[in-house]
Scaffold this motif. Structure first.
Motif, PDB file in Angstrom:
ATOM      1  N   THR A   6       0.448  35.819  -3.716  1.00  0.00           N
ATOM      2  CA  THR A   6       1.814  36.098  -4.125  1.00  0.00           C
ATOM      3  C   THR A   6       1.870  36.131  -5.642  1.00  0.00           C
ATOM      4  O   THR A   6       1.281  35.275  -6.305  1.00  0.00           O
ATOM      5  N   THR A  23       4.304  39.281  -1.830  1.00  0.00           N
ATOM      6  CA  THR A  23       3.164  38.673  -1.155  1.00  0.00           C
ATOM      7  C   THR A  23       2.412  39.755  -0.406  1.00  0.00           C
ATOM      8  O   THR A  23       3.021  40.612   0.253  1.00  0.00           O
ATOM      9  N   ASP A  39       8.168  42.097   8.950  1.00  0.00           N
ATOM     10  CA  ASP A  39       9.367  41.360   8.567  1.00  0.00           C
ATOM     11  C   ASP A  39       9.381  41.064   7.062  1.00  0.00           C
ATOM     12  O   ASP A  39       9.579  39.927   6.645  1.00  0.00           O
ATOM     13  N   VAL A  40       9.197  42.095   6.270  1.00  0.00           N
ATOM     14  CA  VAL A  40       9.082  41.955   4.817  1.00  0.00           C
ATOM     15  C   VAL A  40      10.315  41.296   4.208  1.00  0.00           C
ATOM     16  O   VAL A  40      10.222  40.538   3.243  1.00  0.00           O
ATOM     17  N   TYR A  41      11.477  41.572   4.759  1.00  0.00           N
ATOM     18  CA  TYR A  41      12.725  41.013   4.236  1.00  0.00           C
ATOM     19  C   TYR A  41      13.286  39.906   5.128  1.00  0.00           C
ATOM     20  O   TYR A  41      14.459  39.546   5.014  1.00  0.00           O
ATOM     21  N   TRP A  43      12.998  36.849   4.938  1.00  0.00           N
ATOM     22  CA  TRP A  43      13.474  35.706   4.155  1.00  0.00           C
ATOM     23  C   TRP A  43      14.999  35.710   4.033  1.00  0.00           C
ATOM     24  O   TRP A  43      15.609  34.654   3.900  1.00  0.00           O
ATOM     25  N   THR A  88       3.546  41.792   2.858  1.00  0.00           N
ATOM     26  CA  THR A  88       4.184  40.948   3.861  1.00  0.00           C
ATOM     27  C   THR A  88       5.544  40.401   3.428  1.00  0.00           C
ATOM     28  O   THR A  88       6.328  39.962   4.273  1.00  0.00           O
ATOM     29  N   ARG A  89       5.825  40.424   2.118  1.00  0.00           N
ATOM     30  CA  ARG A  89       7.113  39.890   1.644  1.00  0.00           C
ATOM     31  C   ARG A  89       7.474  40.522   0.311  1.00  0.00           C
ATOM     32  O   ARG A  89       6.637  40.628  -0.583  1.00  0.00           O
ATOM     33  N   LEU A  91      10.590  39.975  -2.440  1.00  0.00           N
ATOM     34  CA  LEU A  91      11.777  39.230  -2.830  1.00  0.00           C
ATOM     35  C   LEU A  91      12.259  39.773  -4.167  1.00  0.00           C
ATOM     36  O   LEU A  91      11.479  39.867  -5.122  1.00  0.00           O
TER      37      LEU A  91
END
Length: 132
Positions: A6, A23, A39-41, A43, A88-89, A91
């Motif tokens: 990340t 990430t 499920d990138v978003y 969070w 994967t994420r 933000l």
């Protein structure tokens, strides 16, 4: 064996905020490939609840930047092993994330995940993210 990394971009430069956190997960592969996690978003559900807004033009633009950042690193760093790199994420914030911030964070996360250092890495300049 996969490696996850990340990169948190949190900086003020020339009076402007720059924020993004990306990430990625890198796995050895037969050839370089970039993928996007399911499920990138996700969070946002943790922060705003089960009905959090996910998807739309801004999310698509930010995700495209993340993919561009990973592709940039894979194209600039040869010869080396080949990888499947999955974003994967992502933000970001509407107020503090500028054009290029997510791309820069993704590129630097990718470098860490695949274990390389670019000779001339992308960086943040007063005009925004710079990809040499």
């Amino acid at each position: 064996m996969s490696r996850t990394a990340t990169h948190h971009l949190k900086r003020y430069l020339a009076g402007h905020p720059h924020y993004a956190s990306v990430t990625v997960e890198a796995k050895p592969a037969a050839h370089d490939e970039v993928a996007v996690g399911d499920d990138v978003y996700g969070w946002r559900r943790d922060v705003y609840g089960p009905n959090a807004a996910i998807g739309g033009t801004d999310d698509d633009r930010m995700l495209a930047e993340a993919v561009e950042g990973v592709r940039y690193v894979l194209a600039q760093s040869v010869p080396r092993d080949r990888f499947l790199v999955t974003v994967t994420r992502v933000l970001e914030t509407l107020a503090d994330t500028n054009v290029g911030d997510v791309k820069l964070a993704a590129a630097l996360a990718c470098c860490e995940a695949i274990g390389i250092t670019l000779a001339d890495p992308p960086r943040l300049e007063p005009g925004g993210a710079l990809f040499p």
